[in-house]
Write a protein that holds these residues in place. Sequence first.
Motif, PDB file in Angstrom:
ATOM      1  N   ASN A  99       0.868  -1.198  -0.003  1.00  0.00           N
ATOM      2  CA  ASN A  99       0.107  -0.186   0.193  1.00  0.00           C
ATOM      3  C   ASN A  99       0.840   1.411  -0.126  1.00  0.00           C
ATOM      4  N   LEU A 100       1.854   1.266   0.826  1.00  0.00           N
ATOM      5  CA  LEU A 100       2.841   2.413   0.857  1.00  0.00           C
ATOM      6  C   LEU A 100       3.590   2.337  -0.598  1.00  0.00           C
ATOM      7  N   ILE A 135       4.992   5.574  -5.154  1.00  0.00           N
ATOM      8  CA  ILE A 135       5.011   5.276  -6.948  1.00  0.00           C
ATOM      9  C   ILE A 135       4.170   6.618  -7.517  1.00  0.00           C
ATOM     10  N   LEU A 136       2.879   6.846  -6.951  1.00  0.00           N
ATOM     11  CA  LEU A 136       2.040   7.702  -7.641  1.00  0.00           C
ATOM     12  C   LEU A 136       2.650   9.239  -6.955  1.00  0.00           C
ATOM     13  N   HIS A 137       3.300   9.285  -5.984  1.00  0.00           N
ATOM     14  CA  HIS A 137       3.991  10.553  -5.812  1.00  0.00           C
ATOM     15  C   HIS A 137       5.283  10.815  -6.506  1.00  0.00           C
ATOM     16  N   GLY A 138       5.623   9.981  -7.130  1.00  0.00           N
ATOM     17  CA  GLY A 138       7.069   9.962  -7.827  1.00  0.00           C
ATOM     18  C   GLY A 138       8.229  10.160  -7.017  1.00  0.00           C
ATOM     19  N   ILE A 139       8.317   9.187  -5.861  1.00  0.00           N
ATOM     20  CA  ILE A 139       9.245   9.190  -4.866  1.00  0.00           C
ATOM     21  C   ILE A 139      10.191   8.228  -5.510  1.00  0.00           C
ATOM     22  N   PRO A 140      11.559   8.713  -5.810  1.00  0.00           N
ATOM     23  CA  PRO A 140      12.534   7.930  -6.345  1.00  0.00           C
ATOM     24  C   PRO A 140      12.587   6.269  -5.839  1.00  0.00           C
ATOM     25  N   ARG A 143      12.849   4.921  -2.072  1.00  0.00           N
ATOM     26  CA  ARG A 143      11.377   4.411  -1.623  1.00  0.00           C
ATOM     27  C   ARG A 143      11.455   3.545  -0.409  1.00  0.00           C
ATOM     28  N   ARG A 144      12.157   2.431  -0.340  1.00  0.00           N
ATOM     29  CA  ARG A 144      12.165   1.460   0.675  1.00  0.00           C
ATOM     30  C   ARG A 144      12.501   1.956   2.081  1.00  0.00           C
ATOM     31  N   ASP A 145      13.438   2.743   1.973  1.00  0.00           N
ATOM     32  CA  ASP A 145      13.921   3.308   3.261  1.00  0.00           C
ATOM     33  C   ASP A 145      12.583   4.510   3.937  1.00  0.00           C
ATOM     34  N   LYS A 146      12.063   5.157   2.990  1.00  0.00           N
ATOM     35  CA  LYS A 146      11.049   5.819   3.267  1.00  0.00           C
ATOM     36  C   LYS A 146       9.987   4.987   3.794  1.00  0.00           C
ATOM     37  N   ILE A 147       9.644   4.095   3.129  1.00  0.00           N
ATOM     38  CA  ILE A 147       8.451   3.134   3.777  1.00  0.00           C
ATOM     39  C   ILE A 147       8.761   2.548   5.132  1.00  0.00           C
ATOM     40  N   ASP A 148      10.157   2.062   5.236  1.00  0.00           N
ATOM     41  CA  ASP A 148      10.344   1.399   6.622  1.00  0.00           C
ATOM     42  C   ASP A 148      10.365   2.551   7.495  1.00  0.00           C
ATOM     43  N   LEU A 188       4.046  10.203   3.345  1.00  0.00           N
ATOM     44  CA  LEU A 188       5.322   9.635   2.690  1.00  0.00           C
ATOM     45  C   LEU A 188       6.019  10.759   1.886  1.00  0.00           C
ATOM     46  N   HIS A 189       5.112  11.363   1.084  1.00  0.00           N
ATOM     47  CA  HIS A 189       5.685  12.453   0.076  1.00  0.00           C
ATOM     48  C   HIS A 189       6.028  13.793   0.807  1.00  0.00           C
ATOM     49  N   GLN A 190       6.055  13.866   2.216  1.00  0.00           N
ATOM     50  CA  GLN A 190       6.525  14.848   3.038  1.00  0.00           C
ATOM     51  C   GLN A 190       5.697  15.977   2.859  1.00  0.00           C
ATOM     52  N   PRO A 191       4.294  15.961   2.727  1.00  0.00           N
ATOM     53  CA  PRO A 191       3.361  17.335   2.975  1.00  0.00           C
ATOM     54  C   PRO A 191       3.957  18.377   3.934  1.00  0.00           C
TER      55      PRO A 191
END
Length: 286
Positions: free
Chosen positions: A100-101, A106-111, A115-120, A154-157
Amino acid sequence: MPQENVVLQVQSLAKSYGNKPAVKTIDLEIKEGEFWGLLGPNGAGKTTTIKLLTGLTKPDSGDILYFGKSFFSFPKQAKRLIGVVPQQSNLDRDLTAFENLNLHAILHGIPKRIRRDKIDESLEFAGLMDYKHKQVKTFSGGMKRRLVIVRSLLHQPKILFLDEPTVGLDPQIRRSLWDLVLKVNQIKKTAILLTTHYIEEAEKLCKRVKIINQGQVIADDTPDNLKKDVGGFVLEVFHEDHREDLFFCTKAAALEELVKVEGEAKVREVTLEDVFIKLTGRRINV
């Protein structure tokens, strides 16, 4: 010109459906790191306001600015600045927490390289790391809400909109979510706009509150100041067919009046619901 640390400015925002006004001329200014609340009963216009601020509904009039730029002139830029937690969970129940994350990233264009580190990091922040590879349909209601909240980050709003995030949850789970939301605000310094009809939620979390009723803001201040405006203490007098509330600035004054009452009565501190009742004549949880 707006100040640099003002994330959101709302100017004379209004929306009607047919002849029925849903939101009547709301003004709002939220700075970085602030925690605001929209408090009101179901149907007051809180969710409509969130839909307007996030581009899901177009206003009839008014403007919405993120860091001084109109949402309607720069919609893509604005949407990168906001995170949204809707009332109803919109997770894919058949996917795992990680999946899910990952889809959101991906939809927010996170490289992909980060990506994996941000999800963890997000799962650890929410206390869900042990459930990383478990399907969401096995999660409790509280776990789902925590996952929705960190997914929105995740996309740091710069600002997070929480629309009735704890509705339907039991009190213990609700309080654990309060802790997570406060972490988001205090550790990540994310500005937050919360809608709720839970009195204690607004008092616990929000530094400033707008009380909304029938689409119109009827009070706007810090929770403490709003309560002081009606008095610090209330004497509840229970009659056979109704309850009477008498407001006093001091506990001593309330207790002095209490001894004169025949029948059942009690003294307690004022709440935001008392503010709402005094302004509208009805309770907020309706």
